[in-house]
Design an enzyme around this catalytic site. Structure first.
Site, mmCIF file in Angstrom:
data_model
loop_
_atom_site.group_PDB
_atom_site.id
_atom_site.type_symbol
_atom_site.label_atom_id
_atom_site.label_comp_id
_atom_site.label_asym_id
_atom_site.label_seq_id
_atom_site.Cartn_x
_atom_site.Cartn_y
_atom_site.Cartn_z
ATOM 1 C CB ILE A 46 -12.618 -10.864 -2.279
ATOM 2 C CG1 ILE A 46 -13.588 -10.173 -3.243
ATOM 3 C CG2 ILE A 46 -11.372 -11.315 -3.028
ATOM 4 C CD1 ILE A 46 -13.040 -8.892 -3.860
ATOM 5 C CD GLN A 142 -3.575 -2.105 3.908
ATOM 6 O OE1 GLN A 142 -3.568 -2.118 2.685
ATOM 7 N NE2 GLN A 142 -4.572 -2.617 4.605
ATOM 8 C CG ASP A 189 -11.282 -5.511 -15.424
ATOM 9 O OD1 ASP A 189 -12.456 -5.386 -15.062
ATOM 10 O OD2 ASP A 189 -10.318 -5.022 -14.802
ATOM 11 N NE ARG A 192 -15.927 -8.994 -14.227
ATOM 12 C CZ ARG A 192 -15.944 -8.043 -13.299
ATOM 13 N NH1 ARG A 192 -15.413 -6.853 -13.580
ATOM 14 N NH2 ARG A 192 -16.461 -8.266 -12.108
ATOM 15 C CG HIS A 217 -10.401 -2.725 -11.839
ATOM 16 N ND1 HIS A 217 -10.957 -3.701 -12.614
ATOM 17 C CD2 HIS A 217 -11.003 -2.803 -10.631
ATOM 18 C CE1 HIS A 217 -11.869 -4.354 -11.900
ATOM 19 N NE2 HIS A 217 -11.915 -3.812 -10.701
#
Length: 360
Positions: A46, A142, A189, A192, A217
């Site tokens: 990605i 993070q 999504d 899509r 998700h």
């Protein structure tokens, strides 16, 4: 008598004009302060697809200079350097710098947008709790790095699965970052769903709008077409096949990621990178008039969903802020689907909080 050599003069004039145009373009770009965009897990698929899209302006606009911060783990250092080299070789006009990091705190320094692609994926034979525990650890670290080092108004989009719950972990561990600035990606999504309706009706995908992705998700998400249109016509009327819309359409969107892995042997990368750019672009630059998008955001209790969960809603964006679309009618079957995906998110949240408690 030798004729004057007018061709070189013409060439010189054209070259001078070109330089002037170039100088004006560069000056126009540099009137804007460069924004720093962090991509974690940048050496992966990605990241490789996303970085050039950010560099050409797909995320923040064709007039916005960019400095990329690329973060990955130490074993990926060589691949990260290869990506940096390719970005330099791309000679992208908007790209003012490319910095690579294996230290998360250094990578987060002054970033304006953070795209959290890195995470721990579930492997064969691993228990769900073990995977969650590893992601809790990653996103705690993070979160602390972003809170201590990022811009005060940093906008965060979590991509790594479980995206909603990873975003929740991040929000819980970075209390000084406004909760509305922490989101997760459900735009993939959403896209899509747009694509499926466009393909079914033969319409251009740009004519399809206002589908909704509710919830997680995951395979429990609810792709909802009840408020959407195709060229101004309700989707249900344009498709004219409720059995498909209530059945195969929903399962196709829910399981599209698995279908892509089966087809190509690898997970979605190009479409995921495009969706990240769409998500951030609409958030920063605004959704079109009369249209909404889907984003995973911290619930305020809208539509009866538990407050505090990171849940995908229909949202509009303006001025760098998102707002949940209110007042949509939800029929009985849809309400049940919203409840099912909420229940999964509650289960994930409770497991994540258990992992956090066990670490203390």
């Amino acid at each position: 008598m030798t004729k004057p050599n007018v061709v070189p003069l013409a060439v010189a004039a054209a070259f001078g004009a070109g330089l002037a145009i170039c100088s004006k373009y560069v000056l126009k770009l540099h009137k804007k302060k460069a924004l720093r965009v962090l991509i974690t897990g940048a050496a992966g698929q990605i990241g490789y697809a996303l970085a050039p899209q950010v560099a050409v302006g797909s995320m923040l606009g064709a007039d916005q200079p960019i400095i990329l911060h690329l973060l990955d783990v130490e074993p990926a250092k060589n691949a990260l350097e290869g990506l940096r080299m390719e970005l330099v070789d791309g000679a992208y006009p908007l790209l003012e710098g490319v910095l690579t990091f294996t230290d998360v705190a250094a990578a987060c320094k002054d970033v304006d947008v953070a795209v959290m692609v890195g995470g721990y994926p579930r492997k064969a034979g691993e228990e769900r709790k073990d995977v969650m525990a590893k992601n809790v650890s990653i996103y705690q670290q993070q979160a602390s790095a972003l809170e201590a080092n990022a811009s005060r108004d940093v906008k965060v989009v979590v991509v790594a699965n479980p995206a909603n719950t990873n975003a929740l972990i991040l929000a819980e561990n970075a209390p000084s970052i406004p909760r509305e600035n922490i989101t997760c990606l459900t735009r993939l999504d959403h896209n899509r769903a747009l694509g499926q309706v466009a393909e079914r009706t033969g319409a251009h995908v740009g004519c399809v709008k206002n589908v909704i992705i509710w919830g997680n998700h995951s395979s429990t998400q609810y792709p909802d077409v009840n408020h959407g249109t195709v060229a101004g016509k309700p989707i249900r009327a344009a498709v004219n096949d409720d059995a498909w819309l209530n059945g195969d359409f929903i399962t196709t969107v829910q399981q599209r990621g698995a279908a892509i892995i089966k087809a190509r042997g690898l997970s979605s990368a190009l479409s995921a990178a495009n969706a990240v750019c769409n998500h951030v672009r609409d958030w920063v630059r605004g959704t079109p008039a009369g249209a909404w998008t889907s984003m995973g955001v911290v619930s305020d209790g809208s539509y009866g969903v538990q407050a505090g969960l990171v849940y995908s809603y229909p949202v509009t964006c303006a001025g760098g802020k998102w707002k949940v679309v209110q007042g949509l009618s939800i029929d009985g079957p849809s309400r049940e689907r919203l409840r099912v995906t909420e229940a999964e998110l509650v289960e994930e949240r409770d497991l994540a909080l258990q992992c956090l408690a066990e670490k203390k």
